[in-house]
Write a protein that holds these residues in place. Structure first.
Motif, mmCIF file in Angstrom:
data_model
loop_
_atom_site.group_PDB
_atom_site.id
_atom_site.type_symbol
_atom_site.label_atom_id
_atom_site.label_comp_id
_atom_site.label_asym_id
_atom_site.label_seq_id
_atom_site.Cartn_x
_atom_site.Cartn_y
_atom_site.Cartn_z
ATOM 1 N N ARG A 39 0.815 -1.215 0.000
ATOM 2 C CA ARG A 39 0.000 0.000 0.000
ATOM 3 C C ARG A 39 0.851 1.270 0.000
ATOM 4 N N VAL A 40 2.007 1.219 0.617
ATOM 5 C CA VAL A 40 2.924 2.362 0.529
ATOM 6 C C VAL A 40 3.365 2.556 -0.915
ATOM 7 N N GLU A 41 3.623 1.453 -1.598
ATOM 8 C CA GLU A 41 3.981 1.531 -3.018
ATOM 9 C C GLU A 41 2.836 2.132 -3.824
ATOM 10 N N ASP A 42 1.605 1.726 -3.520
ATOM 11 C CA ASP A 42 0.441 2.268 -4.225
ATOM 12 C C ASP A 42 0.292 3.770 -3.982
ATOM 13 N N ALA A 43 0.483 4.191 -2.731
ATOM 14 C CA ALA A 43 0.372 5.611 -2.396
ATOM 15 C C ALA A 43 1.468 6.414 -3.099
ATOM 16 N N ARG A 44 2.667 5.851 -3.113
ATOM 17 C CA ARG A 44 3.785 6.511 -3.815
ATOM 18 C C ARG A 44 3.471 6.669 -5.296
ATOM 19 N N ASP A 45 2.958 5.614 -5.913
ATOM 20 C CA ASP A 45 2.637 5.662 -7.339
ATOM 21 C C ASP A 45 1.537 6.685 -7.624
#
Length: 212
Positions: A39-45
């Motif tokens: 989810r951190v990756e999703d937020a970053r993207d």
């Protein structure tokens, strides 16, 4: 990484039963820590996409001010489309940050509760130290993401004001009236992009730290 949760996981997620979703994921070997990274990756993207969108909106606004004849209705519609796309990007960023916060809260609550289950004092202390360090890194990350998120509001408000003004003043003199708005919008977007860069960098650092 763990984007395909299966029909059961998707249904539970959409229904808002996060605790049931986490339990279902754990049964197939996906822990909260893994979901947090995802989810951190999703937020970053989402923030990277938003950066591009707000930059595009600024470029469209700049082009508007260079208007020297043509169909004003088309100019208005172009700016309106950019505002709506920016609003959608902002909503996506906020939704993904909320998902990060939800799973992080669940992870840290579980981690804290499980400290009492250790029979080895040494292992319990080591786990407690790691918990506090991860919480500290996460708090810095969340604050950075929320700070960047808050910078989207004034930009969206300014874009909306200009879209509304142009909607009801489709004439060349209206373009001149918007000239003074550009510097303020550019300043706010530049600040937004800087804050998002910080949040993106912290996201990458957090992902690396939690995976090590």
């Amino acid at each position: 990484m763990f984007r395909h949760a299966g029909l059961l996981g998707i249904w539970l997620l959409l229904s808002g039963c996060q605790s049931a979703y986490y339990s279902a994921m754990e049964k197939v070997g996906v822990e909260k820590r893994d979901i947090l990274v995802d989810r951190v990756e999703d937020a970053r993207d989402a923030q990277e996409d938003a950066q591009q969108q707000f930059s595009s909106a600024l470029e469209r606004f700049s082009t508007l001010l260079e208007f020297d004849g043509g169909e004003l209705q088309r100019v208005y519609e172009g700016l309106k489309d950019q505002y709506e796309a920016s609003e959608a990007s902002a909503e996506k960023v906020s939704a993904r940050i909320n998902k990060v916060q939800d799973v992080a809260d669940a992870l840290f609550d579980e981690w804290q509760d499980e400290l009492d289950q250790y029979s080895s004092e040494k292992l319990r202390r080591d786990s407690s130290v790691k918990l506090k360090d991860t919480q500290r890194r996460y708090t810095q990350l969340l604050n950075s993401m929320r700070r960047a998120e808050s910078k989207m509001t004034p930009v969206l408000s300014a874009l909306k004001d200009n879209v509304l003004y142009l909607k009801h003043n489709l004439n060349a003199s209206a373009i001149g009236s918007l000239q003074g708005e550009f510097s303020g919008i550019k300043r706010d977007i530049d600040l937004l992009l800087r804050e998002m860069n910080r949040a993106i960098d912290q996201s990458n650092e957090f992902i690396q730290s939690i995976q090590n």
